[in-house]
Design a protein around this motif. Structure first.
Motif, PDB file in Angstrom:
ATOM      1  N   CYS A  21      41.066  39.347  38.728  1.00  0.00           N
ATOM      2  CA  CYS A  21      40.769  39.812  37.373  1.00  0.00           C
ATOM      3  C   CYS A  21      39.462  40.610  37.327  1.00  0.00           C
ATOM      4  O   CYS A  21      38.534  40.358  38.084  1.00  0.00           O
ATOM      5  CB  CYS A  21      40.633  38.626  36.425  1.00  0.00           C
ATOM      6  N   ASP A  22      39.448  41.574  36.372  1.00  0.00           N
ATOM      7  CA  ASP A  22      38.195  42.302  36.118  1.00  0.00           C
ATOM      8  C   ASP A  22      37.196  41.423  35.374  1.00  0.00           C
ATOM      9  O   ASP A  22      35.996  41.662  35.418  1.00  0.00           O
ATOM     10  CB  ASP A  22      38.484  43.539  35.264  1.00  0.00           C
ATOM     11  N   ASN A  23      37.717  40.432  34.648  1.00  0.00           N
ATOM     12  CA  ASN A  23      36.848  39.496  33.920  1.00  0.00           C
ATOM     13  C   ASN A  23      37.235  38.089  34.391  1.00  0.00           C
ATOM     14  O   ASN A  23      37.869  37.329  33.664  1.00  0.00           O
ATOM     15  CB  ASN A  23      37.058  39.665  32.408  1.00  0.00           C
ATOM     16  N   PRO A  24      36.885  37.750  35.642  1.00  0.00           N
ATOM     17  CA  PRO A  24      37.442  36.530  36.236  1.00  0.00           C
ATOM     18  C   PRO A  24      36.780  35.242  35.708  1.00  0.00           C
ATOM     19  O   PRO A  24      35.569  35.055  35.884  1.00  0.00           O
ATOM     20  CB  PRO A  24      37.142  36.711  37.736  1.00  0.00           C
ATOM     21  N   PRO A  25      37.537  34.371  35.054  1.00  0.00           N
ATOM     22  CA  PRO A  25      36.956  33.121  34.545  1.00  0.00           C
ATOM     23  C   PRO A  25      36.444  32.223  35.676  1.00  0.00           C
ATOM     24  O   PRO A  25      35.486  31.472  35.477  1.00  0.00           O
ATOM     25  CB  PRO A  25      38.126  32.441  33.819  1.00  0.00           C
ATOM     26  N   CYS A  26      37.070  32.314  36.849  1.00  0.00           N
ATOM     27  CA  CYS A  26      36.661  31.454  37.967  1.00  0.00           C
ATOM     28  C   CYS A  26      35.252  31.799  38.431  1.00  0.00           C
ATOM     29  O   CYS A  26      34.460  30.925  38.775  1.00  0.00           O
ATOM     30  CB  CYS A  26      37.641  31.607  39.118  1.00  0.00           C
ATOM     31  N   VAL A  27      34.934  33.112  38.429  1.00  0.00           N
ATOM     32  CA  VAL A  27      33.609  33.546  38.891  1.00  0.00           C
ATOM     33  C   VAL A  27      32.530  33.042  37.933  1.00  0.00           C
ATOM     34  O   VAL A  27      31.471  32.568  38.345  1.00  0.00           O
ATOM     35  CB  VAL A  27      33.566  35.083  39.031  1.00  0.00           C
ATOM     36  N   GLU A  38      46.450  38.307  26.588  1.00  0.00           N
ATOM     37  CA  GLU A  38      45.658  37.870  25.424  1.00  0.00           C
ATOM     38  C   GLU A  38      44.450  37.034  25.841  1.00  0.00           C
ATOM     39  O   GLU A  38      43.550  36.795  25.048  1.00  0.00           O
ATOM     40  CB  GLU A  38      46.553  37.093  24.449  1.00  0.00           C
ATOM     41  N   ARG A  39      44.415  36.593  27.082  1.00  0.00           N
ATOM     42  CA  ARG A  39      43.253  35.790  27.494  1.00  0.00           C
ATOM     43  C   ARG A  39      42.096  36.653  28.001  1.00  0.00           C
ATOM     44  O   ARG A  39      41.065  36.132  28.414  1.00  0.00           O
ATOM     45  CB  ARG A  39      43.665  34.779  28.559  1.00  0.00           C
ATOM     46  N   GLY A  40      42.305  37.954  28.002  1.00  0.00           N
ATOM     47  CA  GLY A  40      41.192  38.854  28.267  1.00  0.00           C
ATOM     48  C   GLY A  40      40.663  38.845  29.679  1.00  0.00           C
ATOM     49  O   GLY A  40      39.541  39.274  29.926  1.00  0.00           O
ATOM     50  N   THR A  41      41.482  38.382  30.646  1.00  0.00           N
ATOM     51  CA  THR A  41      40.984  38.314  32.016  1.00  0.00           C
ATOM     52  C   THR A  41      41.119  39.659  32.733  1.00  0.00           C
ATOM     53  O   THR A  41      40.493  39.865  33.752  1.00  0.00           O
ATOM     54  CB  THR A  41      41.759  37.251  32.808  1.00  0.00           C
ATOM     55  N   ARG A  42      41.939  40.547  32.199  1.00  0.00           N
ATOM     56  CA  ARG A  42      42.193  41.879  32.773  1.00  0.00           C
ATOM     57  C   ARG A  42      42.593  41.806  34.252  1.00  0.00           C
ATOM     58  O   ARG A  42      41.841  42.230  35.149  1.00  0.00           O
ATOM     59  CB  ARG A  42      40.977  42.798  32.583  1.00  0.00           C
ATOM     60  N   PRO A  43      43.787  41.290  34.533  1.00  0.00           N
ATOM     61  CA  PRO A  43      44.228  41.153  35.929  1.00  0.00           C
ATOM     62  C   PRO A  43      44.367  42.506  36.621  1.00  0.00           C
ATOM     63  O   PRO A  43      44.669  43.516  35.985  1.00  0.00           O
ATOM     64  CB  PRO A  43      45.600  40.480  35.809  1.00  0.00           C
ATOM     65  N   SER A  44      44.137  42.517  37.939  1.00  0.00           N
ATOM     66  CA  SER A  44      44.343  43.732  38.740  1.00  0.00           C
ATOM     67  C   SER A  44      45.699  43.726  39.420  1.00  0.00           C
ATOM     68  O   SER A  44      45.965  44.560  40.272  1.00  0.00           O
ATOM     69  CB  SER A  44      43.252  43.852  39.808  1.00  0.00           C
ATOM     70  N   LEU A  45      46.544  42.756  39.080  1.00  0.00           N
ATOM     71  CA  LEU A  45      47.898  42.741  39.615  1.00  0.00           C
ATOM     72  C   LEU A  45      48.841  42.978  38.445  1.00  0.00           C
ATOM     73  O   LEU A  45      48.834  42.223  37.471  1.00  0.00           O
ATOM     74  CB  LEU A  45      48.204  41.407  40.308  1.00  0.00           C
ATOM     75  N   HIS A  46      49.600  44.064  38.537  1.00  0.00           N
ATOM     76  CA  HIS A  46      50.495  44.463  37.443  1.00  0.00           C
ATOM     77  C   HIS A  46      51.940  44.346  37.903  1.00  0.00           C
ATOM     78  O   HIS A  46      52.241  44.543  39.079  1.00  0.00           O
ATOM     79  CB  HIS A  46      50.222  45.918  37.026  1.00  0.00           C
ATOM     80  N   GLY A  81      36.298  45.184  43.916  1.00  0.00           N
ATOM     81  CA  GLY A  81      37.163  44.532  42.938  1.00  0.00           C
ATOM     82  C   GLY A  81      37.788  43.230  43.402  1.00  0.00           C
ATOM     83  O   GLY A  81      38.385  42.509  42.604  1.00  0.00           O
ATOM     84  N   ILE A  82      37.671  42.931  44.697  1.00  0.00           N
ATOM     85  CA  ILE A  82      38.281  41.696  45.198  1.00  0.00           C
ATOM     86  C   ILE A  82      37.453  40.495  44.755  1.00  0.00           C
ATOM     87  O   ILE A  82      36.224  40.520  44.799  1.00  0.00           O
ATOM     88  CB  ILE A  82      38.391  41.752  46.748  1.00  0.00           C
ATOM     89  N   VAL A  83      38.129  39.440  44.300  1.00  0.00           N
ATOM     90  CA  VAL A  83      37.468  38.168  44.006  1.00  0.00           C
ATOM     91  C   VAL A  83      37.585  37.318  45.277  1.00  0.00           C
ATOM     92  O   VAL A  83      38.681  36.988  45.705  1.00  0.00           O
ATOM     93  CB  VAL A  83      38.112  37.454  42.801  1.00  0.00           C
ATOM     94  N   ASN A  84      36.445  37.021  45.872  1.00  0.00           N
ATOM     95  CA  ASN A  84      36.450  36.355  47.170  1.00  0.00           C
ATOM     96  C   ASN A  84      35.790  34.977  47.061  1.00  0.00           C
ATOM     97  O   ASN A  84      35.136  34.669  46.065  1.00  0.00           O
ATOM     98  CB  ASN A  84      35.705  37.229  48.184  1.00  0.00           C
ATOM     99  N   VAL A  85      35.973  34.168  48.089  1.00  0.00           N
ATOM    100  CA  VAL A  85      35.366  32.837  48.116  1.00  0.00           C
ATOM    101  C   VAL A  85      34.515  32.686  49.367  1.00  0.00           C
ATOM    102  O   VAL A  85      34.952  33.049  50.466  1.00  0.00           O
ATOM    103  CB  VAL A  85      36.439  31.717  48.109  1.00  0.00           C
ATOM    104  N   ASN A  86      33.300  32.187  49.191  1.00  0.00           N
ATOM    105  CA  ASN A  86      32.436  31.874  50.324  1.00  0.00           C
ATOM    106  C   ASN A  86      32.578  30.372  50.600  1.00  0.00           C
ATOM    107  O   ASN A  86      32.088  29.546  49.830  1.00  0.00           O
ATOM    108  CB  ASN A  86      30.987  32.243  49.947  1.00  0.00           C
ATOM    109  N   TYR A  87      33.262  30.046  51.693  1.00  0.00           N
ATOM    110  CA  TYR A  87      33.609  28.638  51.941  1.00  0.00           C
ATOM    111  C   TYR A  87      32.385  27.796  52.285  1.00  0.00           C
ATOM    112  O   TYR A  87      32.419  26.573  52.171  1.00  0.00           O
ATOM    113  CB  TYR A  87      34.665  28.535  53.039  1.00  0.00           C
ATOM    114  N   GLU A  88      31.320  28.437  52.719  1.00  0.00           N
ATOM    115  CA  GLU A  88      30.086  27.696  53.013  1.00  0.00           C
ATOM    116  C   GLU A  88      29.370  27.296  51.726  1.00  0.00           C
ATOM    117  O   GLU A  88      28.707  26.274  51.656  1.00  0.00           O
ATOM    118  CB  GLU A  88      29.140  28.552  53.876  1.00  0.00           C
ATOM    119  N   ARG A  89      29.504  28.137  50.705  1.00  0.00           N
ATOM    120  CA  ARG A  89      28.873  27.859  49.419  1.00  0.00           C
ATOM    121  C   ARG A  89      29.613  26.796  48.620  1.00  0.00           C
ATOM    122  O   ARG A  89      29.022  26.070  47.836  1.00  0.00           O
ATOM    123  CB  ARG A  89      28.873  29.123  48.565  1.00  0.00           C
TER     124      ARG A  89
END
Lengths: 234, 418
Positions: free
Chosen positions: A85-91, A212-220, A105-113
């Motif tokens: 998402c462009d407005n990622p709730p997880c971040v 409607e949740r405003g997350t603006r996904p990058s997958l269409h 634009g990629i939402v990534n995870v740092n496994y050490e963090r």
């Protein structure tokens, strides 16, 4: 000698310069075969019981259940992975900045963090994140699968689709795009008006999940057309 | 008169010493068992819990919310009494602050077993992300813990000095002038403690209430509802322990204070019922069958909601609303126990129903995280009941809390010098 393809095994510099990577799934082409999910597991060494990509079916409580009443039945699928998402709730939710938005634009995870609090999973409106409840179990063992640059995950951290960040950094397409037998998945820069994804989104009607949740996904998803098209989103 | 009370204080530990020894041994055993199980959980991973990808949080977070509420409620009651000059609270003010301090520390401990990668918990401090409500909560809880310790110490330091306790931390003056100054300082601190206690539970509510992903939680009523639940459960616990501690002679008050606390609890219960009604009606009225609020009335968790309303709100309210009944300590304690159960169930409902449905809700659903021998390894909805390991870890932490509380009751000067 087999031919080489740009983005598959020949680097595509456009992917490396992208500022908003996105994916488009053509619902006219998807046959619900789970090849993308299998390719993803293999590429990313995802542990047994975890899926970064799953194929959802519309119709009933089980996989591959048609919707409707015989003879007016239709099969429709929605292959679903992280929407980056462009407005990622997880971040926003992550207390340690372990999950973050990259400049491409990629939402990534740092496994050490990651401390394994799972707040990002609570925050994701799509349940697109999975947790290592135990030490990841790979079958066949990791050594014989395509590991690439995928970092190993310890137990107790959250993981999810990274748009194959390690392939994209090398200019290659994500594995799910490469392995799809019907070519339903396309990938590219949504900010580049000449990219394949931008052209498809201009030419064909499409939808995102829960706009409607405003997350603006990058997958269409390109809406299904033709005689068996289902009304509504899918 | 004073000779009699001194005698009974001296006699109480001797009479109860066998029971006390047994109690402490039992608590230590539970603490060690809980700690051992936690080590086992760290070694095996959170697979030993019954949480899965479709039930992301469970007993640890439910208990965390419950204990933050106990703490906030206790401190709100104690500091509001001080601020608004409700002098009859005086005999139990110190007890309420002890309760608030210990329960907030317990809440903080309850987060630790929930962390899957607990070895890296220090990232909370060195890589804190200030947009995350979890970081707000961690910050406010730590500040609040220090604040309640300071508040408690200011109330007690002259008496600690008189006892010759090292806990007086260098305070030597036990004279009236110093006591008066401290009394004024506690008044000033009450001005900070009251909003801090409201805030600590509001921020806990925002961990849930700000997430648009979960329809059952995403509501502006969450902070008021949490504060009201805190008032009910905090006051109920303070009332119960006040009566229990009174039996040991460590504090003394008349039954009319119990009656007053009971009446106050009835008011808090009415406010809680009102807010629950606001929440449920707003979800129910539009008639959207997929709204999580319907699970309160039908399906697996409906009995839990019935317990929350009947056992937790209606019965204690009726017991306390009748003036003749609430004059009896047994009734007040019974109603308080029921109210505590009700609030715990309310919080369990909130978590389990809030997380209970896969938001996309298309087959086969969310992967569970561990393949299942029978049936699908995916699910679109959840069934959750904590595993024995989760219960043992929580029991160990609560036992530690009870042990510290027992020692605090035994050694701290809880009586106000009149």
């Amino acid at each position: 000698m087999s031919p080489s393809f740009v983005g598959v095994d020949v680097p595509d510099p456009k992917l490396q310069k992208a500022t908003r990577l996105g994916m488009v799934v053509d619902q006219n082409r998807c046959i619900g075969c789970w090849s993308c999910a299998v390719g993803c597991k293999e590429q990313q060494n995802v542990g047994i019981g975890l899926y970064w990509l799953r194929v959802l079916t519309v119709g009933g409580p089980f996989m591959d259940t048609p919707a409707g009443t015989f003879p007016d039945v239709t099969m429709s699928y929605q292959s679903t992975n992280c929407f980056h998402c462009d407005n990622p709730p997880c971040v926003k939710a992550c207390p340690t900045q372990a999950t973050y938005k990259m400049p491409n634009g990629i939402v990534n995870v740092n496994y050490e963090r990651c401390i394994g609090c799972r707040y990002c999973m609570v925050a994701c409106p799509y349940d697109n994140r999975v947790f290592n409840w135990r030490k990841p179990v790979q079958e066949p063992p990791a050594s014989v699968t395509v590991v690439g640059e995928t970092p190993a995950r310890p137990k107790g951290v959250v993981e999810k689709c990274t748009f194959c960040v390690q392939r994209v950094t090398d200019g290659l397409l994500p594995r799910c795009v490469v392995v799809c037998p019907t070519g339903a998945r396309t990938f590219g820069d949504l900010d580049d008006p000449t990219s394949e994804v931008s052209v498809l989104l201009r030419d064909r009607p499409s939808y995102v999940v829960f706009p409607e949740r405003g997350t603006r996904p990058s997958l269409h998803y390109l809406i299904r057309t033709g005689p068996n098209a289902v009304g509504g989103a899918l | 008169m004073s000779a009699v009370s001194t005698e009974s204080v001296a006699a109480a530990p001797a009479r109860g010493s066998r029971g006390l020894t047994f109690w402490i041994v039992a608590l230590v055993a539970l603490i060690l068992l809980g700690f051992g199980v936690w080590i086992y959980q760290v070694a095996r991973g959170l697979q030993v819990t019954n949480m899965r990808d479709n039930v992301i949080w469970g007993l640890y977070i439910i208990s965390f919310m419950f204990f933050v509420g106990l703490s906030a409620g206790g401190l709100i009651v104690a500091s509001a009494g001080r601020l608004f000059g409700v002098e009859r609270f005086a005999p139990i003010v110190r007890l309420a602050i002890v309760e608030a301090t210990i329960t907030i520390a317990t809440a903080a401990l309850l987060i630790i077993p929930d962390l899957g990668h607990v070895q890296h918990f220090y990232n909370l401090f060195i890589h804190a992300h200030w947009l995350s409500p979890m970081i707000w909560d961690l910050t406010v809880i730590l500040i609040y813990l220090v604040l309640s310790l300071l508040y408690l110490w200011l109330y007690m330091r002259r008496d600690l000095a008189a006892q010759g306790s090292w806990l007086a931390l260098g305070t030597k003056d036990t004279g009236e002038a110093g006591r008066d100054r401290d009394h004024h300082l506690t008044y000033i601190l009450a001005w900070i403690a009251l909003p801090a206690a409201v805030l600590v539970h509001s921020i806990t509510a925002w961990i849930f209430g700000l997430q648009i992903s979960r329809g059952f939680w995403y509501s502006s009523i969450m902070p008021p509802l949490f504060v009201s639940s805190a008032l009910v459960s905090g006051l109920a616990l303070v009332t119960i322990i006040a009566f229990v501690v009174r039996r040991s002679g460590r504090i003394s008050f008349g039954d009319e204070l119990g009656s007053f606390l009971g009446g106050l609890l009835a008011v808090f219960l009415a406010v809680e019922a009102f807010l629950v009604l606001c929440e449920v009606l707003a979800g129910y009225y539009p008639g959207i069958p997929t709204d999580a609020v319907h699970q309160l009335f039908t399906g697996r968790y409906a009995p839990g909601f019935a317990v929350e309303i009947v056992v937790g709100l209606v019965i204690p309210f009726v017991l306390l609303a009748v003036a003749a009944w609430r004059r009896r300590p047994q009734i007040v304690v019974l109603a308080s126990v029921l109210a505590l159960i009700g609030i715990f169930v309310h919080r369990a409902n909130l978590i389990v129903i809030g997380l209970g449905k896969d938001p996309i809700a298309l087959a086969p659903g969310t992967p569970l995280g561990i393949p299942q021998a029978n049936g699908s390894s995916f699910a679109t909805s959840s069934v959750y009941f904590p595993s024995i390991w989760e219960f043992l870890i929580v029991a160990g932490i609560i036992a530690l809390s009870a042990l510290v509380f027992t020692l605090a009751i035994r050694y701290l000067p809880l009586k106000e010098k009149s």
